[in-house]
Design an enzyme around this catalytic site. Structure first.
Site, PDB file in Angstrom:
ATOM      1  CD  GLU A   1     -17.913 -60.404 -21.731  1.00 55.26           C
ATOM      2  OE1 GLU A   1     -17.796 -59.508 -20.973  1.00 55.26           O
ATOM      3  OE2 GLU A   1     -17.617 -60.513 -23.011  1.00 55.26           O
TER       4      GLU A   1
ATOM      5  CD  GLU B   1      -8.593 -62.718 -18.308  1.00 54.15           C
ATOM      6  OE1 GLU B   1      -8.077 -62.744 -19.497  1.00 54.15           O
ATOM      7  OE2 GLU B   1      -9.457 -62.427 -17.933  1.00 54.15           O
TER       8      GLU B   1
ATOM      9  CE  LYS C   1      -9.779 -57.611 -19.429  1.00 52.20           C
ATOM     10  NZ  LYS C   1     -11.188 -57.801 -19.065  1.00 52.20           N
TER      11      LYS C   1
ATOM     12  CD  GLU D   1     -11.927 -53.562 -16.988  1.00 57.29           C
ATOM     13  OE1 GLU D   1     -12.135 -54.559 -17.831  1.00 57.29           O
ATOM     14  OE2 GLU D   1     -13.065 -53.006 -16.658  1.00 57.29           O
TER      15      GLU D   1
END
Length: 419
Positions: A263, A317, A320, A326
């Site tokens: 990541e 997203e 999250k 985030e």
């Protein structure tokens, strides 16, 4: 005369080899495919989009999602799956590991090209003592179960936050935390070396950002610094972090084990006070990650090495937890439009993919790395502008490669016969 003919043949083949290296660039882009959202397209639509419209040829998911596994069958896109942290202790039992492989892997492989099984996610940072103590035994047992089923091409690894490092600045001082180094990481590296797998880490210069080092974190022009021990110059934080990991591995005797970037990324939107969180900075950082992934530039301590890199993340997203940032690490919005352009769309692809059906398409499940959780941004401080990549989708590139190789071989044969 015979010597002249051999030299001419040699020079011709050398020229052909150089030609093929020029026209056949390496193209290998990975992304983390998270699903913590209620507005994402279906896995089938995602697989179709990635295959037909992008150069992305690898995904990493944070669970074992059967719908995703089915969707990516026969796409040619590699998939890395993740064993939940809580399942780790049970997988030290060979019978349970065998059943896990039969239930979770065998129904999909090899139609779905499973590349890695990640045993947990950042176990040393977030796991319980029982999970930490059992991660290496579970990796070994799971590997044995895969071999028993004839699936030894699937490699076993586990991702680490850079909290595993006791020191990273300067890079030559890189060392793993005492206790973890010899007790956990050394036997893990020995296993990875024996099974020809890679050591997966999650470096995030984003979490090491400070107002004084913005250019250093974002690959923009800066004076850099010299590591006093090695004399190597560093002009970006990513290289420094990677070399710190390498230095730590080398001190344990395993500097030859490949490093995988599980990541890394930069959010494009955040709270107003997060001035360094914007689309320009995300484009700068992730654009350089594309370059790193498609080149053999390496780092000061690992020159000429290529890295398998998984950018975080595929989509923004909306569910999250944590900060606004985030929820905005994605390269794409749920409707497949790019948040910013870093060259992952192939040359003929539209900027918008198949029609997504929000709300009803959510597949739920876990997603997202604890590496990028907001409560980690301060505790895990991991102490140029992007270029366009014009390569097409790897499937198309493969066809072109085969054609060029065939033509080159015919030409080489023809000229050799003439000599």
């Amino acid at each position: 005369m015979e010597l002249s003919k051999r030299l001419s043949t040699f020079h011709l083949l050398l020229l052909l080899s150089t030609f093929l290296q020029i026209v056949l660039p390496v193209c290998s882009i990975g992304v983390n495919y998270g699903t913590t959202a209620d507005n994402l397209p279906s896995p089938k639509e995602v697989a179709q989009f990635l295959k037909e419209s992008t150069i992305i040829d690898k995904i990493k998911i944070f669970d074992m999602n059967s719908e995703i596994m089915k969707a990516f069958a026969n796409t040619g896109i590699y998939v890395t799956i993740t064993v939940p942290n809580g399942d780790i202790p049970s997988l030290t039992d060979s019978n349970k590991a065998g059943k896990w492989v039969q239930d979770k892997i065998k129904p999909y492989y090899p139609d779905t090209k499973i590349r890695y099984i990640a045993v947990g996610n950042e176990i040393l940072h977030w796991g319980t003592k029982e999970q930490i103590d059992n991660v290496v035994p579970a990796m070994k047992t799971l590997h044995g179960a895969l071999e028993k089923e004839g699936m030894s091409k699937i490699k076993v690894t586990t991702p680490h936050s850079l909290g595993i490092l006791a020191s990273s600045d300067p890079p030559s001082s890189g060392a793993f935390r005492t206790g973890w180094d010899v007790g956990i990481i050394k036997p893990m590296l020995e296993f990875l070396n024996q099974t020809q797998s890679g050591f997966m880490v999650n470096p995030y210069p984003y979490f090491g950002y400070s107002p004084g080092n913005d250019s250093y974190a974002l690959f923009r022009p800066n004076p850099g610094f010299l590591d006093p021990k090695t004399g190597k110059k560093y002009d970006n934080m990513f290289d420094g972090l990677m070399d710190a990991v390498y230095s730590a591995m080398k001190k344990l005797g395993y500097g030859d084990v490949p490093i995988i970037v599980g990541e890394t990324g930069w959010p494009s939107l955040g709270e107003p006070w997060l001035k360094w969180v914007n689309a320009d900075n995300a484009k700068s950082y992730n654009g350089e990650m594309i370059k790193k992934s498609t080149s053999n530039d390496g780092t000061p301590l690992m020159p000429g090495k290529s890295f398998e890199i998984y950018i975080f993340a595929l989509f923004n997203e909306n569910q999250k937890p944590g900060s606004l940032a985030e929820r905005n690490f994605g390269l794409f919005k749920p409707d497949f439009t790019e948040v910013y352009d870093i060259g992952v769309m192939n040359g003929t692809a539209p900027k918008q993919g198949p029609g997504a059906s929000p709300s009803s398409r959510s597949i739920g499940g876990s997603s997202g790395s604890s590496s990028s959780d907001s409560d980690k941004s301060s505790g895990d401080s991991q102490s140029g502008s992007s270029g366009q990549i014009s390569y097409g989708r790897s499937g198309s590139l493969e066809k072109v490669s085969h054609a060029v190789v065939a033509v080159g071989f015919i030409l080489a044969t023809f000229f050799v016969l003439l000599l």
